[in-house]
Scaffold this motif. Structure first.
Motif, PDB file in Angstrom:
ATOM      1  N   MET A 137      43.796 -13.098 -18.968  1.00 16.78           N
ATOM      2  CA  MET A 137      45.051 -12.582 -18.441  1.00 16.78           C
ATOM      3  C   MET A 137      45.133 -12.846 -16.939  1.00 16.78           C
ATOM      4  O   MET A 137      46.128 -13.354 -16.442  1.00 16.78           O
ATOM      5  CB  MET A 137      45.149 -11.084 -18.714  1.00 16.78           C
ATOM      6  N   SER A 138      44.014 -12.561 -16.282  1.00 16.54           N
ATOM      7  CA  SER A 138      44.010 -12.765 -14.840  1.00 16.54           C
ATOM      8  C   SER A 138      44.084 -14.254 -14.522  1.00 16.54           C
ATOM      9  O   SER A 138      44.656 -14.656 -13.528  1.00 16.54           O
ATOM     10  CB  SER A 138      42.751 -12.161 -14.238  1.00 16.54           C
ATOM     11  N   LEU A 139      43.498 -15.059 -15.403  1.00 19.27           N
ATOM     12  CA  LEU A 139      43.542 -16.495 -15.205  1.00 19.27           C
ATOM     13  C   LEU A 139      44.995 -16.965 -15.187  1.00 19.27           C
ATOM     14  O   LEU A 139      45.396 -17.789 -14.382  1.00 19.27           O
ATOM     15  CB  LEU A 139      42.761 -17.189 -16.341  1.00 19.27           C
TER      16      LEU A 139
ATOM     17  N   ASP B  77      46.572 -16.501 -11.943  1.00 16.87           N
ATOM     18  CA  ASP B  77      46.090 -17.499 -10.997  1.00 16.87           C
ATOM     19  C   ASP B  77      46.889 -18.787 -11.110  1.00 16.87           C
ATOM     20  O   ASP B  77      47.347 -19.348 -10.136  1.00 16.87           O
ATOM     21  CB  ASP B  77      44.614 -17.770 -11.300  1.00 16.87           C
TER      22      ASP B  77
ATOM     23  N   THR C 169      50.480 -18.682  -9.694  1.00 16.77           N
ATOM     24  CA  THR C 169      50.587 -18.832  -8.243  1.00 16.77           C
ATOM     25  C   THR C 169      50.409 -20.292  -7.853  1.00 16.77           C
ATOM     26  O   THR C 169      51.216 -20.868  -7.122  1.00 16.77           O
ATOM     27  CB  THR C 169      49.506 -17.996  -7.535  1.00 16.77           C
TER      28      THR C 169
ATOM     29  N   LEU D 203      49.688 -15.045  -3.603  1.00 23.55           N
ATOM     30  CA  LEU D 203      49.021 -15.505  -2.384  1.00 23.55           C
ATOM     31  C   LEU D 203      49.090 -17.023  -2.393  1.00 23.55           C
ATOM     32  O   LEU D 203      48.908 -17.646  -3.431  1.00 23.55           O
ATOM     33  CB  LEU D 203      47.555 -15.050  -2.366  1.00 23.55           C
TER      34      LEU D 203
ATOM     35  N   GLU E 280      41.529 -15.753   0.267  1.00 18.76           N
ATOM     36  CA  GLU E 280      42.192 -15.167  -0.885  1.00 18.76           C
ATOM     37  C   GLU E 280      41.399 -13.959  -1.384  1.00 18.76           C
ATOM     38  O   GLU E 280      41.956 -12.887  -1.634  1.00 18.76           O
ATOM     39  CB  GLU E 280      42.313 -16.221  -1.997  1.00 18.76           C
ATOM     40  N   ARG E 281      40.074 -14.104  -1.475  1.00 14.18           N
ATOM     41  CA  ARG E 281      39.270 -13.001  -1.995  1.00 14.18           C
ATOM     42  C   ARG E 281      39.255 -11.812  -1.036  1.00 14.18           C
ATOM     43  O   ARG E 281      39.264 -10.672  -1.457  1.00 14.18           O
ATOM     44  CB  ARG E 281      37.846 -13.494  -2.288  1.00 14.18           C
TER      45      ARG E 281
ATOM     46  N   LEU F 289      42.502 -10.017  -1.549  1.00 15.67           N
ATOM     47  CA  LEU F 289      42.487  -9.324  -2.844  1.00 15.67           C
ATOM     48  C   LEU F 289      41.630  -8.069  -2.760  1.00 15.67           C
ATOM     49  O   LEU F 289      42.011  -7.009  -3.261  1.00 15.67           O
ATOM     50  CB  LEU F 289      41.944 -10.253  -3.932  1.00 15.67           C
ATOM     51  N   GLU F 290      40.469  -8.181  -2.101  1.00 20.66           N
ATOM     52  CA  GLU F 290      39.580  -7.022  -1.994  1.00 20.66           C
ATOM     53  C   GLU F 290      40.232  -5.871  -1.237  1.00 20.66           C
ATOM     54  O   GLU F 290      39.912  -4.712  -1.478  1.00 20.66           O
ATOM     55  CB  GLU F 290      38.274  -7.419  -1.298  1.00 20.66           C
TER      56      GLU F 290
ATOM     57  N   GLY G  28      43.285  -5.123  -1.482  1.00 20.91           N
ATOM     58  CA  GLY G  28      44.366  -4.567  -2.293  1.00 20.91           C
ATOM     59  C   GLY G  28      45.635  -5.391  -2.342  1.00 20.91           C
ATOM     60  O   GLY G  28      46.617  -4.958  -2.945  1.00 20.91           O
TER      61      GLY G  28
ATOM     62  N   VAL H 190      47.003  -7.459  -4.189  1.00 22.78           N
ATOM     63  CA  VAL H 190      47.064  -8.101  -5.503  1.00 22.78           C
ATOM     64  C   VAL H 190      48.532  -8.188  -5.928  1.00 22.78           C
ATOM     65  O   VAL H 190      49.365  -7.432  -5.437  1.00 22.78           O
ATOM     66  CB  VAL H 190      46.265  -7.302  -6.558  1.00 22.78           C
ATOM     67  N   GLU H 191      48.818  -9.089  -6.831  1.00 25.36           N
ATOM     68  CA  GLU H 191      50.178  -9.243  -7.324  1.00 25.36           C
ATOM     69  C   GLU H 191      50.679  -7.907  -7.855  1.00 25.36           C
ATOM     70  O   GLU H 191      49.991  -7.245  -8.640  1.00 25.36           O
ATOM     71  CB  GLU H 191      50.244 -10.316  -8.416  1.00 25.36           C
TER      72      GLU H 191
ATOM     73  N   ILE I  96      38.269 -10.719  -9.243  1.00 23.50           N
ATOM     74  CA  ILE I  96      38.664  -9.614  -8.354  1.00 23.50           C
ATOM     75  C   ILE I  96      40.013  -9.046  -8.815  1.00 23.50           C
ATOM     76  O   ILE I  96      40.196  -7.831  -8.872  1.00 23.50           O
ATOM     77  CB  ILE I  96      38.750 -10.094  -6.887  1.00 23.50           C
TER      78      ILE I  96
ATOM     79  N   HIS J 165      40.650  -5.263 -10.111  1.00 23.62           N
ATOM     80  CA  HIS J 165      41.664  -4.397  -9.525  1.00 23.62           C
ATOM     81  C   HIS J 165      42.531  -3.763 -10.610  1.00 23.62           C
ATOM     82  O   HIS J 165      42.853  -2.582 -10.561  1.00 23.62           O
ATOM     83  CB  HIS J 165      42.563  -5.187  -8.568  1.00 23.62           C
TER      84      HIS J 165
END
Lengths: 104, 621
Positions: free
Chosen positions: A1-3, A6, A9, A39, A53-54, A57-58, A60, A62-63, B191, B195
């Motif tokens: 899902m997260s892929l 990615d 974007t 991003l 990018e990381r 994201l770390e 917060g 995030v999309e 990450i 989240h």
């Protein structure tokens, strides 16, 4: 899902949908609020894109995260203090420019 | 492999999570502050007893949002947790501290820590604040979701760590460490996924309305482009004033007290070497160490208070663009301002800087700020050589020269920071991405304990070295004693005197006579000592404050104007203070940086004094 997120974007950028200035968090003024849509790499970063990018994201960015520009720095209205969901983060405008946002 | 030794726990958490308060609450004053081998990162270890009375060691690791290790501090955290930092055992368990009012980012860190595979607990600190603000956290549910024990703690309350102590007791602390850990650097996609998972867990387990309102209101003033800057300047001015003037009475008291004690003790000793060692060596040395305490305590009082309140991050926000060109490791203001009183507290405060290169740049230029120990020297030479007359429409010439000396220090600090950046740190600047924590009322007990630990660390680490150096300088200036019936000052016969005579040719090109060179050696103990030593070298009988008065006509007759100016310029730049070098040695945990500092200051002082001597000589011819 997260892929999938990615690829979306990256697709946007490569397909020429690269954001114009108005979509970038770094161009927003004090009081503006909206949400993060993605991003996007920038040419003038001082660290590698993968690292940048990381880091964002770390912290917060995030999309889907709610963002609001709370304060602007005293010199050149830079850096900016941004509320990211339930957290306040300070960053420079040039770094915030890689964060794509939409109003609402 | 642990055998009977006390198990060791690593304390990990995001920045601003109240990790240090919890560490202090657990260990009290049973802490040791040192540096990790080979890096400028502070290592804080403590010990405490669990509920059943079991002794446990605990390591307070630098705050981080992930185990990826983006800075030297974060690399220490990662390598300790993974058990791959040389000289550190792999911890038997990990306690992750979370600010209960701000759980989102730490849950992602917890997921990374879990992958390491060591026994682990999540401590929700500041639970009282959540409840007071009308929030609630389902601790049991959170524990189920995360698959690790979760306890709530209130670090600032007595007994607020009882639940944590009980849980630590129940951990399997003596399991052999696995040969392989399950952690690897997460990708951007991982990450994002973490989240999303953290958001889901938080939605299930916690409701927290937050005190965003108050923080917003305060930030509207404290980060305001005009008022915010005015307040920042006022805070800096207050710190400067406090270190510069408020410390003075305490310093005088310590100085007088130690001198009195030295005289009292000296009174019962027979005249001779032993008395000289006790009074001029040991007591003077102890005084030289203790006299710094008021400034260090006052500066750290402000720093710890502002840090706990949440203001330090705001100061960094306001000053970000003030660093020359943003891209430079500009000399940060907070540690440098108090360096005008003394570089010591400034150098120690550099530890609060975010990045290693800021820390080093600050430490390296701090001694160029005109510290108060230079003032007696400046005052003496200016009074003796600079005519007290008005120039340029009403400015006192003496005052202008004094201003010029201060300005020379500041400008050279900027130049040195610039050169450091060009020569040593060519890599690109780090992006500035920093959390601005919600404001919190500082806990007095936490501030007091922090001060106690700083002062103790200074006395133990730097103090002992300074004392040893003071005694060494006393030895060099005293031995051997002049023979019977010798004429001239006693210091002339000593090792220091001989070194001075030996070195005199080196200093001749910058206009120093042998008397000055001899005074430079004991002057290494502290800059202002040079005034007294010059008095001795010129065989004055005056003591104390009268030395300066008596010296003026003597120096005016003995030195040329170019020599006097050269001496002033030398004092702006020269590494005339072994104590500073000792503190730099301790703070950077290396021999390289103090050696580098000594070298650059010496070269700078020599070149500047040489130029001053010859230019002044040519102009006056």
């Amino acid at each position: 899902m997260s892929l999938a997120v990615d690829i979306t974007t990256a697709d946007l950028v490569s397909a020429g949908f690269a954001a114009d200035a108005s979509d970038r968090l770094g161009r927003r003024s004090r009081g503006w609020s909206g949400w993060v849509t993605g991003l996007t790499p920038a040419a003038d970063l001082t660290i590698s894109w993968a690292e940048m990018e990381r880091r964002l994201l770390e912290m917060g960015f995030v999309e889907g995260a709610r963002v609001e520009v709370l304060q602007e720095g005293p010199i050149g209205r830079d850096p900016i203090a941004v509320r990211v969901d339930d957290l306040t983060v300070a960053l420079r405008r040039r770094d915030a420019d890689v964060i794509l946002v939409a109003e609402g | 492999m642990n055998g009977p030794a006390a198990p060791e726990i690593a304390l990990v958490g995001c920045p601003n999570s109240g990790k240090t308060s919890l560490f202090n609450a657990l260990t009290g004053s049973r802490q040791k502050v040192a540096n990790y081998a080979g890096v400028t990162v502070e290592r804080k270890e403590g010990s405490f007893l669990t509920t059943s009375g079991r002794p446990v060691k605990i390591l307070d690791l630098p705050g981080t949002y992930s185990l990826r290790g983006r800075s030297p501090d974060e690399i220490v955290t990662r390598d300790v947790v993974l058990g791959r930092l040389a000289g550190e055992e792999i911890p038997d368990a990990v306690v992750c501290v979370a600010d209960a009012t701000n759980l989102r980012l730490v849950l992602r860190l917890v997921m990374e820590l879990k992958a390491v595979g060591r026994p682990m607990v999540l401590a929700l600190n500041m639970m009282d604040v959540v409840e007071r603000q009308g929030g609630r956290i389902d601790v049991e549910r959170l524990s189920q979701e995360l698959g690790i024990p979760v306890v709530s703690t209130v670090a600032i309350k007595r007994g607020g760590t009882a639940a944590l102590l009980a849980v630590i007791d129940a951990l399997p602390l003596h399991e052999d460490p696995p040969t392989e850990h399950g952690w690897r650097e997460p990708s951007a996609a991982e990450i994002r996924a973490a989240h999303a998972e953290a958001a889901r867990i938080l939605h299930e387990c916690a409701f927290h309305p937050g005190n965003e309102h108050l923080t917003r209101k305060l930030d509207a003033v404290l980060l305001h482009p005009v008022f915010g800057v005015v307040i920042l300047l006022a805070v800096l001015f207050l710190m400067f004033q406090a270190v510069f003037s408020w410390a003075a009475p305490a310093m005088d008291l310590i100085k007088t007290g130690i001198e009195w004690a030295g005289v009292e003790v000296g009174g019962v000793l027979p005249e001779g070497l032993l008395k000289s060692l006790v009074v001029d060596g040991i007591f003077a040395g102890v005084g030289a160490v203790l006299v710094f305490l008021p400034q260090i305590v006052i500066l750290f009082f402000f720093i710890i208070l502002l840090e706990d309140f949440g203001y330090m991050a705001r100061a960094a926000f306001l000053m970000d663009r003030l660093r020359p060109g943003t891209a430079a490791p500009g000399p940060p203001l907070i540690p440098l301002l108090p360096s005008f009183a003394c570089p010591f507290p400034g150098i120690m405060a550099a530890g609060f800087m975010e990045t290693r290169r800021d820390r080093i740049a600050t430490i390296m230029v701090a001694p160029l700020m005109t510290c108060s120990a230079r003032l007696p020297v400046y005052t003496l030479i200016i009074a003796a050589f600079i005519p007290d007359r008005r120039v340029l429409g009403g400015f006192g010439l003496q005052g202008l020269v004094m201003f010029g000396l201060f300005a020379a220090g500041i400008l050279s600090a900027l130049a040195v920071a610039f050169v450091l950046k060009k020569l040593i740190w060519r890599e690109a600047p780090e992006p500035f991405i920093m959390e601005l924590p919600d404001y919190k009322v500082p806990a007095p007990a936490h501030v007091a304990l922090g001060l106690w630990i700083r002062a103790g660390a200074f006395l133990r680490k730097a103090g002992t070295v300074i004392l040893a150096l003071m005694i060494l300088i006393w030895f060099l200036s005293t031995f051997p004693a002049p023979p019977e019936g010798a004429t001239g000052p006693a210091i002339d016969w000593s090792i220091a005197g001989r070194i001075g005579h030996f070195l005199a040719p080196i200093f001749e090109p910058i206009g120093f006579n042998w008397q000055i060179v001899v005074a430079l050696i004991p002057g290494m103990a502290a800059r202002e000592v040079a005034v007294g030593v010059l008095g001795t070298v010129y065989a004055l009988s005056a003591t104390g404050d009268e030395v300066g008065q008596a010296l003026q006509p003597v120096l005016a007759a003995a030195w040329s104007l170019p020599t006097a100016l050269s001496f002033l310029v030398w004092y702006v730049f020269a590494p005339q203070c072994v104590s500073t070098l000792a503190v730099v040695r301790r703070e950077t945990n290396s021999r390289f940086w103090p050696a580098m500092m000594f070298t650059y200051q010496f070269v700078l002082a020599y070149v500047a004094a040489f130029a001053t001597f010859h230019i002044a000589g040519a102009l006056l011819r």
